[in-house]
Design a protein around this motif. Structure first.
Motif, PDB file in Angstrom:
ATOM      1  N   GLY A 136       0.773  -1.244   0.000  1.00 11.52           N
ATOM      2  CA  GLY A 136       0.000   0.000   0.000  1.00 11.52           C
ATOM      3  C   GLY A 136       0.803   1.293   0.000  1.00 11.52           C
ATOM      4  O   GLY A 136       0.337   2.290   0.523  1.00 11.52           O
ATOM      5  N   GLY A 137       1.993   1.288  -0.578  1.00 12.90           N
ATOM      6  CA  GLY A 137       2.736   2.531  -0.754  1.00 12.90           C
ATOM      7  C   GLY A 137       3.671   2.872   0.373  1.00 12.90           C
ATOM      8  O   GLY A 137       4.731   3.421   0.159  1.00 12.90           O
ATOM      9  N   LYS A 138       3.278   2.586   1.616  1.00 13.77           N
ATOM     10  CA  LYS A 138       4.178   2.928   2.723  1.00 13.77           C
ATOM     11  C   LYS A 138       4.066   1.977   3.900  1.00 13.77           C
ATOM     12  O   LYS A 138       4.744   2.161   4.891  1.00 13.77           O
ATOM     13  N   ILE A 172      -6.651  -0.573  -3.392  1.00  8.64           N
ATOM     14  CA  ILE A 172      -6.604   0.770  -2.781  1.00  8.64           C
ATOM     15  C   ILE A 172      -6.874   1.842  -3.827  1.00  8.64           C
ATOM     16  O   ILE A 172      -7.287   2.939  -3.502  1.00  8.64           O
ATOM     17  N   LEU A 208      -8.280   4.195   4.201  1.00  6.91           N
ATOM     18  CA  LEU A 208      -6.994   4.404   4.882  1.00  6.91           C
ATOM     19  C   LEU A 208      -6.816   5.839   5.364  1.00  6.91           C
ATOM     20  O   LEU A 208      -5.793   6.190   5.913  1.00  6.91           O
ATOM     21  N   HIS A 212       7.475  13.846  -2.252  1.00  8.47           N
ATOM     22  CA  HIS A 212       7.790  13.341  -3.589  1.00  8.47           C
ATOM     23  C   HIS A 212       7.705  14.467  -4.619  1.00  8.47           C
ATOM     24  O   HIS A 212       6.995  15.442  -4.431  1.00  8.47           O
ATOM     25  N   THR A 269       0.618  11.193 -14.011  1.00  5.84           N
ATOM     26  CA  THR A 269       0.249  10.330 -12.878  1.00  5.84           C
ATOM     27  C   THR A 269      -1.256  10.177 -12.901  1.00  5.84           C
ATOM     28  O   THR A 269      -1.977  11.106 -12.598  1.00  5.84           O
ATOM     29  N   LYS A 270      -1.715   9.021 -13.281  1.00  8.82           N
ATOM     30  CA  LYS A 270      -3.164   8.797 -13.367  1.00  8.82           C
ATOM     31  C   LYS A 270      -3.577   7.658 -12.449  1.00  8.82           C
ATOM     32  O   LYS A 270      -2.973   6.604 -12.453  1.00  8.82           O
ATOM     33  N   ASN A 271      -4.631   7.906 -11.713  1.00 15.91           N
ATOM     34  CA  ASN A 271      -5.186   6.911 -10.789  1.00 15.91           C
ATOM     35  C   ASN A 271      -4.094   6.110 -10.085  1.00 15.91           C
ATOM     36  O   ASN A 271      -4.029   4.892 -10.193  1.00 15.91           O
ATOM     37  N   SER A 272      -3.225   6.805  -9.395  1.00 23.04           N
ATOM     38  CA  SER A 272      -2.100   6.129  -8.756  1.00 23.04           C
ATOM     39  C   SER A 272      -1.880   6.671  -7.361  1.00 23.04           C
ATOM     40  O   SER A 272      -2.388   7.736  -7.013  1.00 23.04           O
ATOM     41  N   LEU A 273      -1.125   5.894  -6.611  1.00 24.83           N
ATOM     42  CA  LEU A 273      -0.776   6.262  -5.255  1.00 24.83           C
ATOM     43  C   LEU A 273       0.732   6.475  -5.233  1.00 24.83           C
ATOM     44  O   LEU A 273       1.480   5.618  -5.691  1.00 24.83           O
ATOM     45  N   ILE A 274       1.172   7.639  -4.725  1.00 19.98           N
ATOM     46  CA  ILE A 274       2.609   7.927  -4.724  1.00 19.98           C
ATOM     47  C   ILE A 274       3.024   8.382  -3.335  1.00 19.98           C
ATOM     48  O   ILE A 274       2.308   9.161  -2.691  1.00 19.98           O
ATOM     49  N   SER A 275       4.175   7.890  -2.862  1.00 21.27           N
ATOM     50  CA  SER A 275       4.582   8.116  -1.480  1.00 21.27           C
ATOM     51  C   SER A 275       5.760   9.069  -1.367  1.00 21.27           C
ATOM     52  O   SER A 275       6.369   9.465  -2.358  1.00 21.27           O
ATOM     53  N   ASP A 276       6.117   9.352  -0.119  1.00 20.19           N
ATOM     54  CA  ASP A 276       7.238  10.229   0.197  1.00 20.19           C
ATOM     55  C   ASP A 276       8.525   9.765  -0.470  1.00 20.19           C
ATOM     56  O   ASP A 276       8.770   8.562  -0.593  1.00 20.19           O
ATOM     57  N   ASP A 300      -2.546   3.727 -12.905  1.00 18.32           N
ATOM     58  CA  ASP A 300      -3.133   2.627 -12.136  1.00 18.32           C
ATOM     59  C   ASP A 300      -2.077   1.849 -11.341  1.00 18.32           C
ATOM     60  O   ASP A 300      -2.064   0.619 -11.362  1.00 18.32           O
TER      61      ASP A 300
END
Lengths: 398, 369
Positions: free
Chosen positions: A35-37, A260, A269, A286, A294-301, A311
């Motif tokens: 889940g990214g982090k 997610i 979350l 980030h 960046t489309k429909n995505s999750l991006i972290s620190d 996606d």
């Protein structure tokens, strides 16, 4: 002697998770990123503290180094306590010799003295393999109201799926009269989630009895629950209707990450009252450059994104270079996708590098033979060479 | 990192009056900066990265947000039995001090904290500079020159206090320009290293003379009595002393080289954690050259902006050259340019807010547009 504690949680985190292959070569399954982090174990640990359970024993066995390091003092979960808190329990040498944990029940049996120190009324048994948010205190209330000896959390699954789970057959009061492990012809669709509340005297009694039985598998599902049913103990099924996912396979881990991205997914979350806590490194925010999408995505620190991301879930500190394309993929912490590389339907593990113009995985619609399609896994630290082509379903490991 | 025989005093309120737009209810040290930081994070991190683990944070007023941010010091590894982080508020020691006028006053008010410490050296710093300083090198330099006091400086940046150096880098003059800040001179980056007992002596003496200004009344007056040496800061250092310099310093973070140096991986910048989920980008999100924290939901267009944690930018929005602090909500089809929004600002649907490059539009904490 510690202060009396109402409920002690015992979290089974020793599983190898062999079906995750390269991802669990050097770490136990609960330490696998999600889940990214997060890591899988953040979910049961956060559930514990959010449910007001602040005494947690974590039973480790397989490749515990990274997991132990990750849990540390328990501070990220507010589990660094003067009384209680999180404790790592690993197999140890005793006067009769050294013994590995032989099964889920044996693992708890070997740590009976740990539970005894807190002299609880109830013991919550958890596993470190599932992604879900659950208020254990409600389950505990249910257990107390029913004057139960054991309460098992169950999830309604489809009848087809029921053949893969331990199934609880219950009466109209949710009292369990029969337990069937992976039944061919299931009578009910109430699947055990591997979350149990036991009254401490009952648990202690059955663990000691089970240990004395040389034919036992020392397993909760296979031995303890059937033995209790045999003795007409009060076993209840506690219905859970939220999101719950066993992330034991590459496909299910990939799916759980994709879940997610689905705004309709019931795993919330962002709830400030039920945060999922994680240990994180001190990384800057980030950066998304002018060339990136960046489309429909999750991006972290700590990520640097100059390529095209669709996606996908991008974990802390990952780099997506200019001209790289990432779609429907899970890019774990510190991984680097070099320029021109195309990554589709893949899990790229920690610190792996996908070389320039490499092609990793394929979209299912571009695959003629559907049987050959599947999610690709690039193991931790693995370096895919520039220009390489990695077929779907492959598992690369160093 | 081997721990040193040094303690630090960090002044959290220095320069408050120069950034009233953002400090009316917080200290300079707790001004949010760079998506997820507070200004004090840079000095605190520089200090602990040099192995200094006893830090007194000197406060004057408005320090609730600061106290909340630093907490027990855990994120900086300053939650310790020996040393650790301590907030020194006015009236900490009743008979001495109260709300202080200047640094001398403030140190005098907390003299007992200094006297009860055992560390041989003290590092005194402010928190209105964005800098990732290699304090280790400064300590080394202090020993090499056999200085009584070492002062950090950098040339060619904006500043408040200036020093002149002789050929050996010994400080020969200290001046303050109260008018417009000047470029091209050696600017003091407020980090002063000296023996603890020397600081106590100097402060006691200055207090008796009713002196206020640390730089002028202590350093300048004592310039011939003590060996004061300069230590040049190699990396970037930026003074935050106006909303313009605040805006520009944030925008500097969009430059990769600058960012890579400021967030040098061997000297990480630590901050309080918030446990947000990663940022979610919608199908219509278009991002260009922006720095974005965790916990955001971005469905619109964002370019050249600094987006803090928990910001929600809805569909059809255009956010350009903006700094949006924690938990801002930008409603559908709004257009924002050169806007600095403080925490918890809500911009309703279809609003247009345009500032100018040299005059960013500031929206106060919790306001709704």
């Amino acid at each position: 002697m510690n202060l009396k504690t109402e409920c002690v949680a015992m979290l089974l985190a020793g599983g190898q998770g062999s079906r995750l292959g390269a991802l669990t070569k050097n770490v136990a399954k609960p330490a696998v990123p999600y889940g990214g982090k997060y890591r899988i174990i953040d979910f049961p640990l956060s559930n514990c503290i959010n449910s007001g359970i602040d005494t947690v024993g974590v039973l480790t066995q397989y490749q515990p180094l990274e997991l132990n390091d990750y849990i540390g003092s328990g501070q990220p979960w507010d589990l660094d306590r003067a009384s209680g808190g999180v404790h790592i329990l690993s197999p140890y040498q005793q006067i009769e010799g050294t013994d590995w944990f032989r099964g889920t029940a044996n693992a708890i049996y070997q740590n009976l003295h740990f539970i005894e120190r807190y002299n609880p009324e109830y013991v919550l048994i958890l596993s470190g393999d599932h992604i879900y948010k659950m208020d254990y205190s409600k389950m505990l209330d249910f257990h107390v109201e029913n004057n139960a000896d054991c309460t098992i959390a169950v999830l309604e699954v489809s009848m087809e799926e029921a053949t893969r789970f331990g199934i609880m057959n219950t009466d109209e009061n949710n009292m369990v009269y029969e337990f069937e492990e992976k039944p061919e012809h299931p009578k009910s669709n109430k699947a055990s989630m591997g979350v149990y509340v036991f009254s401490w005297p009952a648990l202690k009694h059955y663990l000691i009895q089970d240990e004395a039985n040389p034919n036992s598998h020392n397993d909760f599902g296979k031995d303890i629950i059937p033995a209790m049913l045999n003795d007409n103990k009060r076993l209840f099924a506690y219905d859970f209707d939220g999101y719950w996912k066993d992330v034991g396979t590459i496909d299910s881990l990939w799916e759980a990450n994709m879940d997610i991205l689905n705004p309709k997914m019931p795993l919330e979350l962002t709830d400030p009252n039920w945060k999922i806590y994680a240990r994180s490194r001190a990384l800057p925010p980030h950066f998304i450059s002018a060339e990136a999408t960046t489309k429909n995505s999750l991006i972290s620190d700590g990520c640097y994104v100059a390529g095209n991301v669709t996606d996908s879930v991008i974990f802390s500190g990952a780099t997506i270079e200019k001209g790289a394309k990432v779609e429907d993929s899970v890019i774990m912490p510190g991984a680097v996708i070099k320029s021109g590389a195309v990554v589709s339907y893949a899990i790229v593990a920690e610190n792996a590098v996908i070389g320039e113009n490499a092609v990793v995985g394929k979209r299912p619609e571009d695959c003629d033979d559907k049987d050959k399609w599947g999610v690709v896994t690039v193991g931790p630290e693995y370096k895919v060479e520039a220009g390489a082509k990695i077929a779907p379903k492959e598992m690369l490991s160093i | 990192m081997r721990s040193k025989n040094i303690m630090a005093l960090v002044f959290a309120n220095t320069g408050d009056e120069s950034l009233t737009e953002l400090t009316s209810f917080r200290t300079m040290g707790s001004v949010p900066f760079g998506c997820r930081y507070r200004l004090i994070d840079f000095m605190l991190s520089s200090i602990v990265n040099a192995g200094i683990y006893k830090v007194g944070v000197v406060t004057k007023r408005n320090f609730q947000s600061l106290a909340d941010h630093v907490g027990n010091g855990w994120p900086w590894d300053l939650a310790r039995k020996k040393g650790g982080l301590c907030i020194l508020s006015p009236y900490s020691y009743a008979e001495k001090g109260g709300v202080y006028k200047g640094k001398i006053d403030a140190i005098y008010g907390n003299l007992l904290y200094l006297e009860n410490s055992t560390e041989e050296y003290v590092l005194i710093t402010d928190s209105d500079f964005v800098v990732n300083a290699d304090i280790d090198k400064m300590i080394e330099r202090h020993a090499q020159t056999n200085a009584d006091i070492t002062v950090a400086y950098k040339s060619g940046i904006e500043g408040k206090t200036f020093i002149e150096l002789d050929d050996d880098k010994r400080v020969s003059a200290i001046t303050v320009e109260s008018e417009q800040p000047e470029m091209g001179r050696n600017v003091i980056v407020p980090m002063f290293l000296m023996r603890r007992d020397l600081l106590i002596t100097l402060v006691k003496n200055a207090y008796r003379h009713n002196y206020i200004d640390f730089e002028l009344d202590i350093l300048q007056r004592e310039i011939n009595n003590y060996k004061i040496y300069g230590f040049e800061i190699k990396g970037d250092a930026m003074l935050i002393n106006s909303i313009q310099s605040y805006f520009d310093a944030n925008m500097m973070l969009l430059n990769k080289d600058f960012r890579d140096k400021l967030f040098e991986p061997t000297r990480p910048v630590f901050t309080k954690l918030r446990d947000d989920m990663p940022t979610r980008y919608g199908y219509d999100a278009k991002i260009k050259d922006s720095l974005i924290a965790d916990g955001c939901v971005i469905e619109g267009e964002v370019s050249n902006s600094i987006i803090f944690r928990g910001v929600h930018i809805e569909k059809g929005c255009k956010v350009e050259n903006c700094i949006l602090m924690q938990s801002a909500h930008v409603g559908k089809n709004s257009t924002l340019a050169y806007v600095v929004s403080d925490k918890n600002v809500s911009i309703k649907e279809g609003r247009t807010l345009i500032g100018f490059k040299t005059f960013p539009l500031v929206i106060g904490k919790g306001l709704s547009v």
